[in-house]
Scaffold this motif. Sequence first.
Motif, PDB file in Angstrom:
ATOM      1  N   PHE A   1       1.870   2.922 -21.561  1.00 18.01           N
ATOM      2  CA  PHE A   1       1.158   3.576 -22.659  1.00 18.01           C
ATOM      3  C   PHE A   1      -0.052   2.709 -22.985  1.00 18.01           C
ATOM      4  N   ILE A   2      -1.207   3.337 -23.065  1.00 24.22           N
ATOM      5  CA  ILE A   2      -2.448   2.617 -23.401  1.00 24.22           C
ATOM      6  C   ILE A   2      -2.993   3.235 -24.676  1.00 24.22           C
ATOM      7  N   GLY A   3      -2.609   2.718 -25.831  1.00 24.26           N
ATOM      8  CA  GLY A   3      -2.981   3.353 -27.091  1.00 24.26           C
ATOM      9  C   GLY A   3      -2.318   4.719 -27.170  1.00 24.26           C
ATOM     10  N   ASP A   4      -3.129   5.773 -27.220  1.00 22.16           N
ATOM     11  CA  ASP A   4      -2.592   7.134 -27.247  1.00 22.16           C
ATOM     12  C   ASP A   4      -2.541   7.745 -25.849  1.00 22.16           C
ATOM     13  N   GLU A   5      -2.885   6.978 -24.836  1.00 24.16           N
ATOM     14  CA  GLU A   5      -2.978   7.471 -23.466  1.00 24.16           C
ATOM     15  C   GLU A   5      -1.693   7.170 -22.694  1.00 24.16           C
ATOM     16  N   ILE A   6      -1.311   8.081 -21.793  1.00 26.49           N
ATOM     17  CA  ILE A   6      -0.152   7.913 -20.919  1.00 26.49           C
ATOM     18  C   ILE A   6      -0.646   7.804 -19.484  1.00 26.49           C
ATOM     19  N   MET A   7      -0.125   6.792 -18.766  1.00 26.08           N
ATOM     20  CA  MET A   7      -0.402   6.661 -17.342  1.00 26.08           C
ATOM     21  C   MET A   7       0.919   6.799 -16.594  1.00 26.08           C
ATOM     22  N   ALA A   8       0.972   7.714 -15.642  1.00 21.76           N
ATOM     23  CA  ALA A   8       2.180   7.942 -14.848  1.00 21.76           C
ATOM     24  C   ALA A   8       1.819   7.986 -13.368  1.00 21.76           C
ATOM     25  N   VAL A   9       2.808   7.657 -12.524  1.00 29.01           N
ATOM     26  CA  VAL A   9       2.596   7.588 -11.080  1.00 29.01           C
ATOM     27  C   VAL A   9       3.688   8.397 -10.391  1.00 29.01           C
ATOM     28  N   PHE A  10       3.296   9.146  -9.396  1.00 31.43           N
ATOM     29  CA  PHE A  10       4.237   9.915  -8.582  1.00 31.43           C
ATOM     30  C   PHE A  10       4.087   9.445  -7.136  1.00 31.43           C
ATOM     31  N   GLY A  11       5.154   8.814  -6.620  1.00 30.61           N
ATOM     32  CA  GLY A  11       5.102   8.277  -5.263  1.00 30.61           C
ATOM     33  C   GLY A  11       5.378   6.801  -5.169  1.00 30.61           C
ATOM     34  N   ALA A  12       5.663   6.146  -6.276  1.00 32.82           N
ATOM     35  CA  ALA A  12       5.992   4.725  -6.280  1.00 32.82           C
ATOM     36  C   ALA A  12       6.956   4.459  -7.451  1.00 32.82           C
ATOM     37  N   PRO A  13       7.957   3.605  -7.261  1.00 35.80           N
ATOM     38  CA  PRO A  13       8.206   2.777  -6.073  1.00 35.80           C
ATOM     39  C   PRO A  13       8.771   3.526  -4.873  1.00 35.80           C
ATOM     40  N   PHE A  14       9.203   4.765  -5.048  1.00 32.75           N
ATOM     41  CA  PHE A  14       9.675   5.572  -3.926  1.00 32.75           C
ATOM     42  C   PHE A  14       8.871   6.864  -3.878  1.00 32.75           C
ATOM     43  N   GLY A  15       8.555   7.300  -2.669  1.00 35.75           N
ATOM     44  CA  GLY A  15       7.689   8.465  -2.541  1.00 35.75           C
ATOM     45  C   GLY A  15       8.336   9.608  -1.791  1.00 35.75           C
ATOM     46  N   ALA A  16       7.687  10.779  -1.885  1.00 35.70           N
ATOM     47  CA  ALA A  16       8.130  11.972  -1.171  1.00 35.70           C
ATOM     48  C   ALA A  16       6.908  12.851  -0.911  1.00 35.70           C
ATOM     49  N   GLU A  17       7.060  13.823  -0.010  1.00 31.90           N
ATOM     50  CA  GLU A  17       5.935  14.680   0.345  1.00 31.90           C
ATOM     51  C   GLU A  17       5.427  15.490  -0.837  1.00 31.90           C
ATOM     52  N   GLU A  18       6.289  15.820  -1.767  1.00 27.61           N
ATOM     53  CA  GLU A  18       5.905  16.692  -2.880  1.00 27.61           C
ATOM     54  C   GLU A  18       5.349  15.935  -4.076  1.00 27.61           C
ATOM     55  N   ASP A  19       5.020  14.664  -3.928  1.00 27.12           N
ATOM     56  CA  ASP A  19       4.550  13.886  -5.082  1.00 27.12           C
ATOM     57  C   ASP A  19       3.328  14.516  -5.764  1.00 27.12           C
ATOM     58  N   PRO A  20       2.298  14.957  -5.028  1.00 19.20           N
ATOM     59  CA  PRO A  20       1.162  15.596  -5.714  1.00 19.20           C
ATOM     60  C   PRO A  20       1.576  16.847  -6.487  1.00 19.20           C
ATOM     61  N   LEU A  21       2.465  17.651  -5.903  1.00 12.90           N
ATOM     62  CA  LEU A  21       2.911  18.862  -6.593  1.00 12.90           C
ATOM     63  C   LEU A  21       3.729  18.496  -7.831  1.00 12.90           C
TER      64      LEU A  21
ATOM     65  N   LYS B   1       0.843  -1.188   0.000  1.00 15.67           N
ATOM     66  CA  LYS B   1       0.000   0.000   0.000  1.00 15.67           C
ATOM     67  C   LYS B   1       0.879   1.239   0.000  1.00 15.67           C
ATOM     68  N   ARG B   2       0.576   2.152  -0.892  1.00 15.50           N
ATOM     69  CA  ARG B   2       1.306   3.417  -0.958  1.00 15.50           C
ATOM     70  C   ARG B   2       0.317   4.527  -1.305  1.00 15.50           C
ATOM     71  N   THR B   3       0.640   5.722  -0.851  1.00 19.44           N
ATOM     72  CA  THR B   3      -0.130   6.891  -1.253  1.00 19.44           C
ATOM     73  C   THR B   3       0.583   7.539  -2.420  1.00 19.44           C
ATOM     74  N   VAL B   4      -0.110   7.623  -3.554  1.00 19.83           N
ATOM     75  CA  VAL B   4       0.509   8.139  -4.770  1.00 19.83           C
ATOM     76  C   VAL B   4      -0.445   9.114  -5.453  1.00 19.83           C
ATOM     77  N   SER B   5       0.136   9.839  -6.395  1.00 19.40           N
ATOM     78  CA  SER B   5      -0.671  10.666  -7.302  1.00 19.40           C
ATOM     79  C   SER B   5      -0.582  10.033  -8.685  1.00 19.40           C
ATOM     80  N   THR B   6      -1.730   9.667  -9.231  1.00 16.52           N
ATOM     81  CA  THR B   6      -1.779   8.996 -10.531  1.00 16.52           C
ATOM     82  C   THR B   6      -2.232   9.991 -11.589  1.00 16.52           C
ATOM     83  N   LEU B   7      -1.540  10.009 -12.708  1.00 19.87           N
ATOM     84  CA  LEU B   7      -1.802  10.947 -13.815  1.00 19.87           C
ATOM     85  C   LEU B   7      -2.169  10.172 -15.068  1.00 19.87           C
TER      86      LEU B   7
END
Length: 555
Positions: free
Chosen positions: A404-424, A354-360
């Motif tokens: 990459f999902i077709g023309d879509e990009i999925m990115a994650v901020f906070g995994a596998p390593f996280g920091a307080e500024e991940d949402p920013l 379990k991790r707290t992340v920001s998914t884009l």
Amino acid sequence: MARLLIEQPGTSPIAMPVTGEELRLGRAEDNDVVLVADEVSRHHARLRQHDDGYLLIDMNSLNGTYVNRQRIVQRMLSHNDEIWLGGQCRLIFQIDFETARRHHDSKDSDSSLREDLERIRARIDEAGNHLSLIGSGDEDTPPREEQADLEAMGQAYRRLAALYEASKLIASDFDLSKRLAAVLDTALEVMHADRGFLMLQDERSGGLQVQVAREMGRELQASSPSMSIAGKAATTGEPVLMADAFGDHEFAGRDSIVREQITSAMAAPLRVDDRTLGSIYVDTRRVGLQFSEADIELFATLAAQLAMAIENVRLYKDAVESEKKRANLGRFLSPAIVEAVMNSEDALKLGGEKRTVSTLFCDVRGFTRIAERLAPATLVDMLNEHFTAMTGIIFHEQGTLDKFIGDEIMAVFGAPFGAEEDPLRAVRAAMAILAENARLNQRRAQADKPLFSVGIGIATGEVIAGYVGAPERMEFTVVGDRVNTARRLCGLADSGQLVIDEDTYNAVRHHVDVRPIGTCILKGKEEAVHAFQVLGLRSRAYASSGPDRPAARPS
């Protein structure tokens, strides 16, 4: 030190050193010695240090434990006791009675190629000067050198020749099986031996297994003198010499010695620094030929160099695997995160946490219509240009490219390593993507190509992050409700918009200007989501964007 010589159907004999207070034997994976013979129980027996000896204890096994053909519950063991676990697994228990010789004040010159060569050169130069004087015919020249000096020169030359042959292997074929065969053949040639074999320590079990052999036949049984000699060299870390097979107090009269007509044998450990890789054994059947102390000294020196040749293969393979791992990680992680993962022993294990992340999520609007108008090659080129530019931005903000999902990009901020500024970091990356797409659209318009319109959604919250797949092919990803929310917010965003959820907004509220969209019911979700459109970033949001490249701002 004691050892067990182990024979099982379908496997090579193993020499297992007995270390620690207790050794557990059986078929279960939690044993110290994992056996494979069918009649061995999951937890069959234990070998325990007791007073000054070793006590073998049967663990209520189904098929029994036998010592010298008698079934036992427990028994103190003696040197060369024969043990059967059931009717298929045979062991020989042996004890080395000689104390391992250690010279702590020695500089271990035989393990140093540089010191060997310097000493050899000096002896050869000295002997060469004497020979030059002998050949000059000068009246003042002393008579013929003493035999001892000439023998010393011969030994020095032989040692140098052996080291030269070993040195050629260090940079030879990096296939381990071929390297091992070459190592053994070199030893047989240099020592003028008839037969031999090489054993390496199994990294998982710690046991010794024969890797390559020449002319050994039945002598590779665990109870054979050859295996005993080789196992002793590996477990004690010292060379073992059986100069005269028929006069040796331990092996004289053994059936295999007589049957195979062995006249002399020796073994040396394969050591690198303070680690023992295994041992190498050679013997001869020639009548009148006996290996001497000078031979075992040369053999030990040769074995040290051959061990380096073996170790180099392992180091090469480790380096290749490391580079493959690095290249694979570099496909979806920023260089800084790649280095962190490479330095973490547990970073590439299957499973999640379990991790707290920001998914884009970033999606190209109307891509199907664009694809219908373009030739496949042109479409692929435009997509590659888009993905390359946006991946660079994600990596700059220390994000992880999930997929990459077709023309879509999925990115994650906070995994596998996280920091307080991940949402920013996620919001900064999204705004930079919008700005970069606007710049690319200017180039596309000049080249008379279709323009890309992108929308982005970001959600922050707890997910399961980790590597999924098979050991042969693992992919890092995140799963959970917040991932689905991010994708739905991406669908909610209009062209050129970034839409974020309430948790993301609360984390970045002092760094952004927003317009509340209101309460939204997203597809597939029962609870309403409070959404916000990010209008821009305030100047303080760029304070930690990194010295190498400022974060792009939307135009």
